[in-house]
Motif scaffolding. Structure first.
Motif, PDB file in Angstrom:
ATOM      1  N   PRO A   1       0.830  -1.210   0.000  1.00 40.93           N
ATOM      2  CA  PRO A   1       0.000   0.000   0.000  1.00 40.93           C
ATOM      3  C   PRO A   1       0.865   1.261   0.000  1.00 40.93           C
ATOM      4  CG  PRO A   1      -0.046  -1.080   2.155  1.00 40.93           C
ATOM      5  CD  PRO A   1       0.742  -1.958   1.249  1.00 40.93           C
ATOM      6  N   LEU A   2       0.373   2.280  -0.686  1.00 42.37           N
ATOM      7  CA  LEU A   2       1.015   3.596  -0.708  1.00 42.37           C
ATOM      8  C   LEU A   2       0.017   4.642  -0.249  1.00 42.37           C
ATOM      9  CD1 LEU A   2       2.812   3.671  -4.193  1.00 42.37           C
ATOM     10  CD2 LEU A   2       3.795   3.056  -1.984  1.00 42.37           C
ATOM     11  N   ALA A   3       0.524   5.665   0.417  1.00 40.54           N
ATOM     12  CA  ALA A   3      -0.286   6.831   0.767  1.00 40.54           C
ATOM     13  C   ALA A   3       0.415   8.058   0.198  1.00 40.54           C
ATOM     14  CB  ALA A   3      -0.441   6.954   2.281  1.00 40.54           C
ATOM     15  N   ILE A   4      -0.299   8.821  -0.601  1.00 37.80           N
ATOM     16  CA  ILE A   4       0.221  10.071  -1.146  1.00 37.80           C
ATOM     17  C   ILE A   4      -0.479  11.189  -0.388  1.00 37.80           C
ATOM     18  CG2 ILE A   4       0.518  11.488  -3.221  1.00 37.80           C
ATOM     19  CD1 ILE A   4      -0.253   8.594  -4.603  1.00 37.80           C
ATOM     20  N   VAL A   5       0.292  12.054   0.239  1.00 36.38           N
ATOM     21  CA  VAL A   5      -0.263  13.132   1.066  1.00 36.38           C
ATOM     22  C   VAL A   5       0.103  14.469   0.430  1.00 36.38           C
ATOM     23  CG1 VAL A   5      -0.282  14.185   3.347  1.00 36.38           C
ATOM     24  CG2 VAL A   5      -0.037  11.703   3.127  1.00 36.38           C
ATOM     25  N   ILE A   6      -0.929  15.301   0.230  1.00 36.43           N
ATOM     26  CA  ILE A   6      -0.753  16.633  -0.344  1.00 36.43           C
ATOM     27  C   ILE A   6      -1.486  17.624   0.548  1.00 36.43           C
ATOM     28  CG2 ILE A   6      -1.093  18.087  -2.378  1.00 36.43           C
ATOM     29  CD1 ILE A   6      -1.375  15.431  -3.999  1.00 36.43           C
ATOM     30  N   VAL A   7      -0.816  18.720   0.902  1.00 38.33           N
ATOM     31  CA  VAL A   7      -1.430  19.761   1.734  1.00 38.33           C
ATOM     32  C   VAL A   7      -1.325  21.094   0.997  1.00 38.33           C
ATOM     33  CG1 VAL A   7      -1.314  21.013   3.922  1.00 38.33           C
ATOM     34  CG2 VAL A   7      -0.824  18.560   3.875  1.00 38.33           C
ATOM     35  N   ASP A   8      -2.429  21.816   0.962  1.00 41.00           N
ATOM     36  CA  ASP A   8      -2.440  23.164   0.379  1.00 41.00           C
ATOM     37  C   ASP A   8      -3.745  23.836   0.788  1.00 41.00           C
ATOM     38  OD1 ASP A   8      -2.015  25.484  -1.254  1.00 41.00           O
ATOM     39  OD2 ASP A   8      -0.843  24.258  -2.623  1.00 41.00           O
ATOM     40  N   ALA A   9      -3.986  25.010   0.244  1.00 40.76           N
ATOM     41  CA  ALA A   9      -5.230  25.732   0.501  1.00 40.76           C
ATOM     42  C   ALA A   9      -6.402  24.894  -0.015  1.00 40.76           C
ATOM     43  CB  ALA A   9      -5.206  27.087  -0.183  1.00 40.76           C
ATOM     44  N   GLU A  10      -7.524  24.970   0.686  1.00 42.58           N
ATOM     45  CA  GLU A  10      -8.668  24.130   0.354  1.00 42.58           C
ATOM     46  C   GLU A  10      -9.109  24.282  -1.097  1.00 42.58           C
ATOM     47  OE1 GLU A  10     -13.120  22.981   1.982  1.00 42.58           O
ATOM     48  OE2 GLU A  10     -12.155  24.790   2.741  1.00 42.58           O
ATOM     49  N   ASP A  11      -9.155  25.493  -1.621  1.00 40.79           N
ATOM     50  CA  ASP A  11      -9.622  25.687  -2.997  1.00 40.79           C
ATOM     51  C   ASP A  11      -8.698  24.992  -4.004  1.00 40.79           C
ATOM     52  OD1 ASP A  11      -7.678  27.654  -2.328  1.00 40.79           O
ATOM     53  OD2 ASP A  11      -8.372  28.974  -3.916  1.00 40.79           O
ATOM     54  N   LYS A  12      -7.396  25.010  -3.750  1.00 34.65           N
ATOM     55  CA  LYS A  12      -6.459  24.335  -4.654  1.00 34.65           C
ATOM     56  C   LYS A  12      -6.609  22.817  -4.580  1.00 34.65           C
ATOM     57  CE  LYS A  12      -2.646  27.468  -5.241  1.00 34.65           C
ATOM     58  NZ  LYS A  12      -1.197  27.596  -5.052  1.00 34.65           N
TER      59      LYS A  12
END
Length: 121
Positions: A69-80
């Protein structure tokens, strides 16, 4: 880019062998996130897990899996992040995509860190 305060985290759970046009799916997701100018993306490899298929994938030697299994995590402003979900709809056929509200406390790149040190002198 400055990111501070309320943001959104999208986490995509897929299999290591998932492909998109003969390339690893996780690579395509990370590259598209980068092209869209998102704040950052990281891929984490799990040592064991299962998903909707209920098939357990593990790194234990007796039942070694080539589809961890892989988890890709991305964080940014909600609209983006919400805008990026359209990309994920195209890419992710099997897996799980979750959204979480997060509070960004610190987000500093290497160049910014160097500039901060110079400013303190």
């Amino acid at each position: 880019m400055r990111l501070h305060g309320t943001a959104c985290r999208v986490t995509i759970f897929i299999g290591e062998t998932d492909q998109y046009h003969h390339k690893p799916l996780y690579t395509e997701i990370v590259h598209r996130a980068h092209q869209r100018g998102l704040a950052g993306a990281s891929v984490f490899r799990g040592i064991e897990g299962f998903g909707a298929s209920s098939h357990i994938h593990t790194s234990r030697i007796l039942s070694l899996s080539d589809d961890l299994p892989l988890a890709i995590v991305i964080v940014d402003a909600e609209d983006k992040i919400v805008e990026f979900l359209l990309e994920l709809d195209e890419l992710v056929d099997e897996g799980l995509v979750i959204l979480d509200p997060v509070e960004v406390y610190r987000y500093v790149g290497r160049d910014q860190k160097r500039d901060e040190k110079k400013a303190k002198r």
